[in-house]
Design a protein around this motif. Structure first.
Motif, PDB file in Angstrom:
ATOM      1  N   LEU A 237       0.842  -1.207   0.000  1.00 30.58           N
ATOM      2  CA  LEU A 237       0.000   0.000   0.000  1.00 30.58           C
ATOM      3  C   LEU A 237       0.875   1.255   0.000  1.00 30.58           C
ATOM      4  O   LEU A 237       0.583   2.227  -0.701  1.00 30.58           O
ATOM      5  N   VAL A 238       1.972   1.213   0.754  1.00 29.87           N
ATOM      6  CA  VAL A 238       2.919   2.341   0.762  1.00 29.87           C
ATOM      7  C   VAL A 238       3.465   2.543  -0.651  1.00 29.87           C
ATOM      8  O   VAL A 238       3.495   3.654  -1.180  1.00 29.87           O
ATOM      9  N   SER A 239       3.822   1.429  -1.288  1.00 32.30           N
ATOM     10  CA  SER A 239       4.392   1.470  -2.632  1.00 32.30           C
ATOM     11  C   SER A 239       3.392   2.062  -3.628  1.00 32.30           C
ATOM     12  O   SER A 239       3.720   2.899  -4.462  1.00 32.30           O
ATOM     13  N   SER A 240       2.133   1.668  -3.502  1.00 30.54           N
ATOM     14  CA  SER A 240       1.087   2.224  -4.389  1.00 30.54           C
ATOM     15  C   SER A 240       0.924   3.720  -4.137  1.00 30.54           C
ATOM     16  O   SER A 240       0.786   4.512  -5.078  1.00 30.54           O
ATOM     17  N   GLY A 241       0.987   4.107  -2.861  1.00 29.15           N
ATOM     18  CA  GLY A 241       0.862   5.533  -2.526  1.00 29.15           C
ATOM     19  C   GLY A 241       2.019   6.335  -3.097  1.00 29.15           C
ATOM     20  O   GLY A 241       1.825   7.433  -3.635  1.00 29.15           O
ATOM     21  N   VAL A 242       3.222   5.748  -3.065  1.00 28.56           N
ATOM     22  CA  VAL A 242       4.399   6.434  -3.623  1.00 28.56           C
ATOM     23  C   VAL A 242       4.254   6.574  -5.135  1.00 28.56           C
ATOM     24  O   VAL A 242       4.522   7.635  -5.712  1.00 28.56           O
ATOM     25  N   ALA A 243       3.736   5.525  -5.773  1.00 30.53           N
ATOM     26  CA  ALA A 243       3.533   5.576  -7.239  1.00 30.53           C
ATOM     27  C   ALA A 243       2.581   6.723  -7.586  1.00 30.53           C
ATOM     28  O   ALA A 243       2.804   7.476  -8.542  1.00 30.53           O
ATOM     29  N   MET A 244       1.527   6.887  -6.796  1.00 25.27           N
ATOM     30  CA  MET A 244       0.568   7.981  -7.046  1.00 25.27           C
ATOM     31  C   MET A 244       1.232   9.331  -6.823  1.00 25.27           C
ATOM     32  O   MET A 244       1.016  10.290  -7.575  1.00 25.27           O
ATOM     33  N   SER A 245       2.102   9.404  -5.818  1.00 25.68           N
ATOM     34  CA  SER A 245       2.794  10.676  -5.551  1.00 25.68           C
ATOM     35  C   SER A 245       3.749  11.005  -6.694  1.00 25.68           C
ATOM     36  O   SER A 245       3.840  12.145  -7.142  1.00 25.68           O
ATOM     37  N   ILE A 246       4.452   9.997  -7.214  1.00 20.00           N
ATOM     38  CA  ILE A 246       5.368  10.232  -8.352  1.00 20.00           C
ATOM     39  C   ILE A 246       4.582  10.709  -9.579  1.00 20.00           C
ATOM     40  O   ILE A 246       4.967  11.634 -10.272  1.00 20.00           O
TER      41      ILE A 246
END
Ligand SMILES: NC(=O)C1=CN([C@@H]2O[C@H](COP(=O)(O)OP(=O)(O)OC[C@H]3O[C@@H](n4cnc5c(N)ncnc54)[C@H](OP(=O)(O)O)[C@@H]3O)[C@@H](O)[C@H]2O)C=CC1
Ligand SMILES: O=C(CO)COP(=O)(O)O
Ligand SMILES: [Zn+2]
Length: 357
Positions: A237-246
């Motif tokens: 979930l953290v990784s998905s959130g980072v992808a959205m931030s990028i």
């Protein structure tokens, strides 16, 4: 070429959480995370009715013991009215930062209220039910409509794996559905880039797809009440959130399958959990993409997430209604749904993928 004309010279402002703490009993570290971020007084906690007893009170007492003034508000819905209520209390009390301690609803209300009054926000999830625990998106109801609103990302995420492992397993399975949905979200994003030259980030797409693939490959390790399962899902979930931030948008994690889920939220009398609906939506949208929808369905089944309307507790007719409505949910976001499914095509998709019988 003049740099200003170079599309790649476009300015990007990526907001990412500063601290992410995941582990057994880390709820006791919230006070240390606040100190690390120099958030040392005047906190407002937004929590839920049941999550207050599970985590809200613990965070409250721990911050008070560390000498902080702390207020707490129990929020029952992720609505604009609730955000206004929290924002007003925060302004009246001169609050310096907010914490969302609970599930998606509480975290979103705190996230948007903090954004509106321009103070930091810390996410303390009690369930790993979707990537909103990390992302800069807030899904807020305004009457019958649910809007996905850009907000500030949490300054920190503190995920206590013991608390999350003790949450109803259905919430963890829902989080897996939200992660697996990245598969079709990225395919839709690539399609939109090819057909409409929509800005596309290879890094965000690769991170998002890889996150979903890792979870699919490890589906048999996701078990109830296992902290190792929680760690796997929270990191995803953290990784998905980072992808959205990028990406600066929810594109890496939200495509046609999310439009189906948002449509179901509109038409179903009692919708299922966000991640459950997105998981079932991914099965059908992967079929439309001509991809391996059976692999998606098998992974969700292994995780014990719903793969049919019946398992979501939703009547077949609402699935069909939502499929036909889906493309209208976000008309500006091009996906495989294009100009929408006809009723007969919707029935074929839902039956071929066994979502309806
Ligand atoms: N921002 C984003 O990107 C996204 C936001 N959302 C939004 O999030 C919300 C849905 O969040 P979701 O978490 O799926 O569901 P809910 O916030 O509705 O929480 C489901 C229930 O689980 C309870 N709960 C949470 N943690 C525990 C625990 N550890 N033990 C026992 N019970 C627990 C909650 O208690 P309590 O009542 O105390 O909260 C609540 O009753 C919706 O408003 C949706 O729009 C959905 C997807 C993405
Ligand atoms: O749920 C989300 C990503 O998983 C957020 O996406 P939306 O922008 O569709 O609300
Ligand atoms: Zn989602």
């Amino acid at each position: 070429m003049d740099v200003t004309q170079d599309m790649n010279a476009q300015k990007k402002w990526m907001q990412l959480p500063r601290d992410v703490v995941v582990g057994h009993g880390v709820i006791d570290d919230v006070k240390n995370v606040c100190a690390d971020l120099k958030l040392v007084d005047n906190a407002l906690i937004v929590t839920g009715k049941s999550t207050r007893k599970i985590a809200g009170d613990i965070v409250h007492d721990s911050l008070v013991d560390s000498g902080q003034n702390v207020e707490m508000i129990v929020s029952e819905s992720a609505s604009l009215k609730e955000v206004d209520r929290v924002r007003r209390q925060a302004v009246d009390s001169g609050v310096e930062y907010l914490l969302g301690v609970g599930s998606g609803k509480s975290i979103d209300v705190a996230k948007l209220a903090a954004t509106e009054i321009e103070v930091p926000f810390i996410s303390v999830p009690t369930a790993a039910s979707h990537d909103g625990i990390v992302s800069s998106r807030a899904s807020i109801k305004d009457g019958t409509k649910t809007a996905s609103i850009q907000a500030n990302a949490p300054m920190a995420v503190v995920a206590d794996t013991e608390i999350i492992a003790n949450a109803p397993y259905r919430l963890l399975a829902s989080g897996c559905g939200d992660i697996i949905s990245n598969c079709t979200a990225v395919l839709d994003w690539q399609l939109a880039n090819r057909l409409q030259n929509v800005p596309f980030s290879e890094y965000a797409a690769a991170l998002s797809s890889m996150t979903a693939q890792i979870l699919i490959d490890s589906a048999d390790t996701i078990k109830p009440e296992l902290e190792s399962s929680v760690r796997m899902v929270v990191k995803a979930l953290v990784s998905s959130g980072v992808a959205m931030s990028i990406a600066g948008s929810s594109r890496p994690a939200s495509g046609s399958e999310h439009m189906f889920s948002h449509a179901l939220d509109k038409v179903a009398p009692i919708p299922a959990l966000h991640g459950e609906q997105c998981g079932v939506g991914t099965i059908m949208m992967m079929y439309l993409h001509g991809g391996d929808w059976k692999r998606i369905r098998d992974a969700l089944k292994i995780i014990n997430a719903p793969v049919t309307a019946e398992e979501m507790g939703i009547e077949d007719k609402y699935i069909l209604e939502a499929l036909v409505l889906s493309h209208t949910i976000r008309p500006e976001r091009y996906t495989i749904l294009a100009t929408g499914l006809t009723p007969d095509a919707a029935e074929i998709v839902a039956r071929k993928t066994k979502v309806i019988s």
